[in-house]
Design an enzyme around this catalytic site. Structure first.
Site, short mmCIF file in Angstrom:
data_model
loop_
_atom_site.label_atom_id
_atom_site.label_comp_id
_atom_site.label_asym_id
_atom_site.label_seq_id
_atom_site.Cartn_x
_atom_site.Cartn_y
_atom_site.Cartn_z
N GLU A 43 0.94 -1.34 -0.03
CA GLU A 43 -0.03 0.07 0.07
C GLU A 43 0.92 1.27 -0.11
OE1 GLU A 43 -3.77 2.24 2.27
OE2 GLU A 43 -2.64 0.80 3.33
N ASP A 119 -3.15 11.65 -2.50
CA ASP A 119 -3.31 12.96 -2.56
C ASP A 119 -3.64 13.50 -4.08
OD1 ASP A 119 -2.25 13.23 0.11
OD2 ASP A 119 -0.34 13.52 -0.51
N GLU A 195 -9.07 5.08 6.80
CA GLU A 195 -9.36 6.29 7.69
C GLU A 195 -10.23 7.38 7.02
OE1 GLU A 195 -6.44 4.80 7.81
OE2 GLU A 195 -5.86 4.64 9.91
N1 SAH Z 1 -4.33 5.58 2.84
C1 SAH Z 1 -4.98 6.60 3.88
C2 SAH Z 1 -4.17 7.83 3.97
C3 SAH Z 1 -4.49 8.72 2.48
S1 SAH Z 1 -3.78 10.18 2.78
C4 SAH Z 1 -6.52 6.60 4.02
O1 SAH Z 1 -6.95 6.32 3.07
O2 SAH Z 1 -7.01 6.89 5.30
C5 SAH Z 1 -2.63 9.98 1.69
C6 SAH Z 1 -1.16 9.67 2.39
O3 SAH Z 1 -0.17 9.29 1.33
C7 SAH Z 1 -0.48 10.44 3.50
O4 SAH Z 1 -0.45 9.96 4.47
C8 SAH Z 1 0.70 10.93 2.57
O5 SAH Z 1 1.71 11.24 3.61
C9 SAH Z 1 0.96 9.81 1.79
N2 SAH Z 1 1.79 10.13 0.69
C10 SAH Z 1 1.39 10.95 -0.27
N3 SAH Z 1 2.46 10.84 -1.38
C11 SAH Z 1 3.47 9.91 -0.94
C12 SAH Z 1 4.52 9.62 -1.69
N4 SAH Z 1 4.97 10.06 -2.81
N5 SAH Z 1 5.35 8.60 -1.16
C13 SAH Z 1 4.62 8.00 0.29
N6 SAH Z 1 3.52 8.46 0.71
C14 SAH Z 1 3.12 9.43 0.23
#
Ligand code: SAH
Length: 218
Positions: A43, A119, A195
């Site tokens: 993930e 994001d 979440e």
């Molecule tokens: N999957 C979780 C969080 C979603 S928010 C949920 O659904 O609740 C998106 C997460 O991806 C954030 O915690 C951010 O820090 C992480 N993230 C975004 N770009 C990333 C990257 N290039 N490498 C690693 N993590 C990343």
């Protein structure tokens, strides 16, 4: 997911035995790390780990790696792992920016990849940062087994549309798709809420989901 910097998070994450980082390349070493040849699922952007840990409990015969780049978020995921009711030996976290994910897994070392509420990077000039942009898809293609797939969930219609377009252009196959996951009986069967998914669902937002399989090499 950005949490305010939590004092001590960096040290906590660095010292945690189940959290690895990208200071040394780990490609080809995952069977050794897990002490098992079980399929590895990944993930990217695992946040506080609810999805990954629930998956790991549900599928003890698979191994799970959660990639996250922020210490304060990862610390919460690791604390959750530590407090989990049953010991989970099939989980590791990997602190890194997923930009270099293809240096951390060998070709075919990953069977399935999850992108949950990535994001959206809405500005056009940031499109390359979206985790479903063409260059990310080609990194995933590199590390996934033949026929391996990606499951993406999002509340963001524009990101969803962009992801579908990028995947189609790169020759990925659309296996399944819904614009309202929680009202799709087939696709929501066995769904594990993240979440963000819990939060958006409470706000009444529909959840989009697509399942892709990678382009065949012939
Ligand atoms: N999957 C979780 C969080 C979603 S928010 C949920 O659904 O609740 C998106 C997460 O991806 C954030 O915690 C951010 O820090 C992480 N993230 C975004 N770009 C990333 C990257 N290039 N490498 C690693 N993590 C990343």
């Amino acid at each position: 997911m950005r949490l305010r910097n939590i004092p001590g998070a960096e040290e906590f994450v660095a010292a945690h035995p189940l959290c690895l980082n990208d200071e040394v390349p780990l490609a080809g070493q995952w069977a050794e790390i897990f002490e098992s040849d079980a399929p590895v699922e990944l993930e990217i952007g695992c946040g506080k780990g609810q999805f990954l840990l629930t998956m790991a409990e549900r599928c003890p015969d698979h191994n799970f790696v959660g990639v996250e780049m922020f210490d304060s978020v990862l610390m919460r995921a690791l604390q959750r792992l530590d407090a989990w009711e049953v010991p989970l030996s099939n989980v590791r976290f990997l602190r890194m920016n997923a930009e270099h994910i293809d240096t951390m897994f060998a070709p075919g070392e990953v069977t399935r990849l999850y992108l949950n509420f990535s994001d959206p990077w809405p500005k056009e000039r940031h499109a390359k940062r979206r985790l479903t942009s063409a260059r990310y898809l080609s990194r995933y293609d590199h590390i996934l087994i033949p026929g391996g797939g990606i499951e993406c969930k999002t509340d963001n219609r524009d990101l969803f549309r962009f992801s579908l377009e990028q995947a189609e252009e790169a020759g990925w196959n659309l296996v399944a798709c819904t614009c309202d996951l929680h009202y799709d009986e087939e696709m929501s069967a066995g769904n594990i809420m993240t979440e963000y998914e819990e939060r958006f669902t409470k706000e009444g937002k529909p959840i989009f989901k697509m399942i892709l399989s990678k382009p065949s090499s012939d």
